[in-house]
Design a protein around this motif. Structure first.
Motif, PDB file in Angstrom:
ATOM      1  N   PRO A 200       0.837  -1.203   0.000  1.00 47.50           N
ATOM      2  CA  PRO A 200       0.000   0.000   0.000  1.00 47.50           C
ATOM      3  C   PRO A 200       0.869   1.250   0.000  1.00 47.50           C
ATOM      4  O   PRO A 200       2.103   1.165   0.114  1.00 47.50           O
ATOM      5  N   LEU A 201       0.252   2.388  -0.080  1.00 53.24           N
ATOM      6  CA  LEU A 201       0.994   3.648  -0.107  1.00 53.24           C
ATOM      7  C   LEU A 201       1.677   3.929   1.218  1.00 53.24           C
ATOM      8  O   LEU A 201       2.843   4.347   1.246  1.00 53.24           O
ATOM      9  N   VAL A 202       0.970   3.723   2.336  1.00 51.73           N
ATOM     10  CA  VAL A 202       1.477   4.154   3.634  1.00 51.73           C
ATOM     11  C   VAL A 202       1.460   3.008   4.646  1.00 51.73           C
ATOM     12  O   VAL A 202       0.876   1.955   4.416  1.00 51.73           O
ATOM     13  N   VAL A 242     -11.084  10.019  -4.489  1.00 52.72           N
ATOM     14  CA  VAL A 242     -10.521   8.678  -4.605  1.00 52.72           C
ATOM     15  C   VAL A 242      -9.610   8.396  -3.417  1.00 52.72           C
ATOM     16  O   VAL A 242      -8.646   9.136  -3.177  1.00 52.72           O
ATOM     17  N   ALA A 243      -9.903   7.333  -2.663  1.00 55.88           N
ATOM     18  CA  ALA A 243      -9.072   6.950  -1.516  1.00 55.88           C
ATOM     19  C   ALA A 243      -7.974   6.003  -1.983  1.00 55.88           C
ATOM     20  O   ALA A 243      -8.261   4.945  -2.554  1.00 55.88           O
ATOM     21  N   VAL A 244      -6.722   6.376  -1.776  1.00 56.64           N
ATOM     22  CA  VAL A 244      -5.612   5.577  -2.310  1.00 56.64           C
ATOM     23  C   VAL A 244      -4.660   5.055  -1.243  1.00 56.64           C
ATOM     24  O   VAL A 244      -3.804   4.214  -1.538  1.00 56.64           O
ATOM     25  N   ALA A 245      -4.790   5.503   0.005  1.00 60.94           N
ATOM     26  CA  ALA A 245      -3.787   5.200   1.023  1.00 60.94           C
ATOM     27  C   ALA A 245      -3.565   3.710   1.221  1.00 60.94           C
ATOM     28  O   ALA A 245      -2.423   3.257   1.403  1.00 60.94           O
ATOM     29  N   GLU A 246      -4.627   2.925   1.176  1.00 59.09           N
ATOM     30  CA  GLU A 246      -4.511   1.509   1.476  1.00 59.09           C
ATOM     31  C   GLU A 246      -4.652   0.617   0.246  1.00 59.09           C
ATOM     32  O   GLU A 246      -4.653  -0.602   0.369  1.00 59.09           O
ATOM     33  N   LEU A 247      -4.761   1.203  -0.928  1.00 61.00           N
ATOM     34  CA  LEU A 247      -4.931   0.389  -2.134  1.00 61.00           C
ATOM     35  C   LEU A 247      -3.701  -0.469  -2.387  1.00 61.00           C
ATOM     36  O   LEU A 247      -2.574   0.048  -2.403  1.00 61.00           O
ATOM     37  N   PRO A 248      -3.856  -1.770  -2.609  1.00 63.66           N
ATOM     38  CA  PRO A 248      -2.700  -2.619  -2.923  1.00 63.66           C
ATOM     39  C   PRO A 248      -1.992  -2.111  -4.178  1.00 63.66           C
ATOM     40  O   PRO A 248      -2.635  -1.753  -5.168  1.00 63.66           O
ATOM     41  N   GLY A 249      -0.660  -2.063  -4.107  1.00 64.29           N
ATOM     42  CA  GLY A 249       0.137  -1.656  -5.256  1.00 64.29           C
ATOM     43  C   GLY A 249       0.451  -0.186  -5.326  1.00 64.29           C
ATOM     44  O   GLY A 249       1.327   0.227  -6.096  1.00 64.29           O
ATOM     45  N   THR A 250      -0.233   0.652  -4.517  1.00 65.62           N
ATOM     46  CA  THR A 250       0.032   2.091  -4.587  1.00 65.62           C
ATOM     47  C   THR A 250       1.378   2.451  -3.973  1.00 65.62           C
ATOM     48  O   THR A 250       1.848   3.578  -4.134  1.00 65.62           O
TER      49      THR A 250
END
Length: 383
Positions: A200-202, A242-250
């Motif tokens: 994830p991103l963080v 768009v929520a990206v903090a926990e998206l796999p691969g970010t």
């Protein structure tokens, strides 16, 4: 009897041979064993460094170049490519924003940026392509994709309306996004991101904490960058929904997918799958009797999104379901695990205990020998 149809689709042997050179050596071995075999050579990559070269080798084209900057802002030149039909641009992040390009300078984890890759993407948009395939890997920065957006004309503003500096440090003070200057075609084309990690991103497994140290983020810098990326994700969600903090691969490439997914609607896809589609591997496998792939080290990562994994999955889905054989510098994956992943067999080019430098020097001839041996085995079974 129909001629033996063999697809040779390896990754590179890093530090030794390119994917195209590996494919050529193995193909020579196949033809040594069965001179009338129909051999299709499709050099592969997992979406990281080397993907551009693999695609150029498969397409038979020449690279284009763009004047840009490296990860620390120095003038540089980066290669990119367009597919034979002119629809897809291939941009490799490592070309403009990679660690190799700044290896002559001290690492700058807070200030390194992907802005140069944004410049290359702008050149691709100006060329009129309908899709950009962005190959991630080898990044020198942890900027959440903000540099690419900046290179495309976006502005990241602080609470006073001033543009923040490039790099991960600047993310900590971003208050808003100004997209009025974004390239007019940036949101019209399809963006596909070739990723080979699911981080994830963080957080503990995020871009800064896992990959930051190799870019110089030590002594609390990784923690600072993680906080900055979290703040960046909050700004992105507020501005785009768009929520990206926990998206796999970010977390790939210093968080590049986060900014591009939120702002440009980019799609993340396993790199090996993207490359396979781009070079026409599924069509080649449809009539194959044997598939030979390979990479420098065949280990647990190989069956987790790398080239061998992608090849095995596509072969299992093809009408002929051909056996998939791996040739590698070293084979570390247990046979049972390999077979469970769709790999028929794996062979090392090392004939026994051998000095690494000596083995590297003998890689091509050993690959040719293995290519012949594997083909002879399959030919004997085939009758």
């Amino acid at each position: 009897m129909e001629p033996l149809r063999v697809v040779v689709c390896p990754d590179s042997f890093k530090g030794s041979l390119s994917a195209a050179e590996v494919a050529s050596a193995v193909a020579e071995g196949v033809l040594d064993a069965v001179p009338d075999a129909v051999v299709t050579r499709l050099p592969m990559a997992d979406g990281g460094e080397g993907t551009l070269d693999a695609l150029l080798a498969a397409w038979g084209g020449e690279p284009l170049t763009a004047q840009t900057v490296d990860a620390i802002g120095r003038p540089s030149t980066a290669r990119w490519a367009v597919s034979p039909d002119g629809r897809t641009a291939v941009v490799e992040l490592a070309e403009a924003s990679g660690l190799p390009g700044v290896s002559d300078a001290p690492l700058q984890p807070l200030h390194a940026s992907t802005r140069g890759t944004g410049d290359v993407a702008r050149a691709a948009l100006d060329a009129g392509v309908a899709e950009i395939l962005l190959c991630l890997g080898g990044s020198a920065s942890t900027d959440g994709g903000s540099g690419i957006l900046t290179g495309l004309g976006a502005r990241l503003l602080d609470p006073a309306g001033r543009q923040v500096p490039d790099g991960g440090e600047g993310l900590a003070s971003v208050a808003s996004l100004d997209l009025s200057g974004l390239h007019p075609r940036a949101r019209e084309v399809r963006w596909r991101l070739a990723v080979d990690v699911t981080n994830p991103l963080v957080g503990e497994h995020g871009a800064a904490r896992v990959f930051g140290p190799q870019k110089g983020a030590r002594d609390g810098v990784a923690e600072f960058l993680d906080d900055a990326l979290r703040h960046w994700s909050e700004v992105l969600e507020r501005e785009t929904g768009v929520a990206v903090a926990e998206l796999p691969g970010t977390g790939a490439a210093g968080g590049v997918p986060a900014g591009l997914i939120a702002v440009l609607g980019a799609e993340s896809t396993p790199g090996a799958v993207l490359v396979a589609e781009a070079v026409g591997l599924p069509a080649a496998l449809a009539s194959a009797d044997l598939v030979i792939t390979g990479e420098g080290s065949f280990d647990s990562q190989s069956v987790n999104g790398k080239v061998a994994d992608g090849v095995a999955q596509l072969a299992a889905a093809s009408p002929t379901r051909p056996p998939v054989v791996v040739v590698a510098g070293q084979v570390l994956l247990p046979e049972a695990q390999a077979r469970a992943s769709g790999i028929t067999a794996a062979f090392s080019i090392a004939p026994g205990p051998v000095d690494l430098d000596d083995l590297i020097a003998r890689t091509a001839p050993r690959l040719r020998e293995l290519g012949a041996a594997v083909t002879n085995l399959v030919g004997a079974v085939r009758g």
